[in-house]
Design an enzyme around this catalytic site. Structure first.
Site, PDB file in Angstrom:
ATOM      1  N   SER A 243      44.981  -2.435  62.773  1.00 50.18           N
ATOM      2  CA  SER A 243      44.256  -2.126  64.004  1.00 50.18           C
ATOM      3  C   SER A 243      45.185  -1.441  64.996  1.00 50.18           C
ATOM      4  CB  SER A 243      43.721  -3.416  64.652  1.00 50.18           C
ATOM      5  OG  SER A 243      42.877  -4.133  63.779  1.00 50.18           O
ATOM      6  N   SER A 281      39.880  -1.398  60.557  1.00 47.51           N
ATOM      7  CA  SER A 281      40.758  -1.287  61.716  1.00 47.51           C
ATOM      8  C   SER A 281      40.000  -1.662  62.986  1.00 47.51           C
ATOM      9  CB  SER A 281      41.290   0.148  61.837  1.00 47.51           C
ATOM     10  OG  SER A 281      42.226   0.267  62.876  1.00 47.51           O
ATOM     11  N   ASP A 283      39.837  -1.181  66.652  1.00 43.44           N
ATOM     12  CA  ASP A 283      40.346  -0.203  67.611  1.00 43.44           C
ATOM     13  C   ASP A 283      39.672  -0.445  68.958  1.00 43.44           C
ATOM     14  OD1 ASP A 283      41.568   0.794  65.305  1.00 43.44           O
ATOM     15  OD2 ASP A 283      39.904   2.155  64.919  1.00 43.44           O
TER      16      ASP A 283
END
Length: 371
Positions: A243, A281, A283
């Site tokens: 991330s 991920s 974000d």
């Protein structure tokens, strides 16, 4: 001290960086790290920590900031974001740590705020600290729960307005970026006087991206660096997992919805480096503005004035701030990569650094010229 992007002649965008080229170029912002680097045995290793950001350098409950949140991909965790979405106010410090330490860091911030009050002062009866995370479980013994309240206190105690350390420090200690050693990075941009003269600073905890997608100043250098060993060796640990969390600060007088718009531009900077397309991920981006002073304290037992005058940047003048945010985030990621050094971690896993020599060699092969 490691060379940074600008030291190598890598120019991101057309803007001008602040004096420190860091989030602390925004007056009042302070950053502190507490790093835990310890070998418990040959295979069990601690590579983690805490990074804290104080928005105005004092108790955030007494000097709230307008703030906004943007999520590019939600495979991540954070505390305190819903109240920012609802009220548009940042009333606590911001902490960055590993995925499994969000709870202890949140609880520690609550306790530290209570301890800071005078005896008998019950003016703050709740607080919802902002804690953001990325996963360091490849290099760090993440399930050992090594981050403690004392480390949060240490990070706050050493917080300062100098340029923060970058790379494998604080919350970024065990992070991996584009299959290289990653971590904390920062940068800033200062607008011209005609554009308002404001500053935008970024700080990233970079733990994302694939090697083959890495771009530096627009050049696809990752394709030329495939021979450098990747830390991902099994189906349970694959390139692109991880991330990135981003904190943007500005002294431009932005309202909460404008902070949300500014936060969204972090995704542009990430995309320019080749990130932002992985399902695994998380974000998540936060932007806050110190540009409006005198906002009501986070104290619901003692009501303030009925109204508070505020000012705002008109939308037809906001684009330079968006460009500054994107450029600062892009450069922050590069600075994180350049600062982080090769690290051996938990279970014998190892993340190689992106050396300046290999990076410059790849850039020159692609036709890049230092600026």
């Amino acid at each position: 001290m490691s060379l940074r992007a600008q030291d190598l002649g890598i120019r991101i965008g057309s803007g001008t960086s602040g004096p420190l080229n860091a989030i602390t170029d925004v007056a009042g912002v302070r950053v502190g790290h507490s790093s835990l680097h310890q070998d418990l045995s040959d295979s069990r290793r601690v590579r983690t920590g805490v990074t804290v950001i104080e928005p105005r350098g004092g108790p955030a409950r007494n000097q709230p900031c307008f703030a906004g949140i943007s999520v590019l991909n939600g495979n991540g965790d954070a505390s305190g974001l819903e109240w920012i979405r609802e009220a548009g106010l940042l009333t606590t410090p911001i902490a960055l740590t590993n995925t499994h330490s969000v709870g202890i860091v949140r609880d520690a911030l609550i306790s530290l705020e209570r301890e800071s009050l005078a005896v008998g002062d019950n003016s703050v009866y709740w607080t919802m600290p902002v804690v953001m995370e990325t996963f360091d479980g490849l290099l760090n013994d993440i399930n050992g729960m090594h981050v403690k309240a004392e480390h949060v206190a240490q990070a706050l105690r050493v917080a300062s307005s100098i340029r923060p350390q970058e790379g494998s420090v604080g919350g970024g200690s065990g992070m991996i970026c584009h299959e290289f050693k990653g971590g904390i990075g920062t940068a800033s941009r200062q607008l011209s006087s005609d554009e308002g003269g404001w500053t935008v600073g970024a700080l990233v905890q970079a733990n994302h991206g694939r090697r083959d997608e890495l771009r530096i100043a627009g050049y696809p250098v990752g394709r030329l660096l495939a021979d450098i060993p990747s830390p991902f060796h099994s189906p349970l640990a694959y390139p692109g997992m991880g991330s990135i969390v981003v904190v943007l600060a500005t002294d431009a007088p932005l309202l909460p919805h404008q902070c949300t718009r500014l936060a969204a531009r972090a995704g542009t900077g990430i995309a320019r480096c080749g990130g932002g397309t992985e399902d695994s991920s998380g974000d998540i981006f936060l932007a806050f503005s110190t540009g409006n002073l005198g906002l009501p304290m986070a104290d619901y037992q003692h009501k303030g004035a009925l109204t508070t005058p505020v000012t705002m940047v008109n939308n037809d003048h906001i684009s330079p701030l968006f460009a500054a945010a994107a450029d600062a985030v892009e450069e922050s990621i590069i600075n994180a990569l350049l600062a982080a050094k090769t690290m051996s971690g938990n279970g014998g896993n190892r993340a190689e650094e992106l050396s300046t020599e290999r990076l410059l060699k790849a850039l020159h092969r692609l036709g890049w010229v230092a600026q």
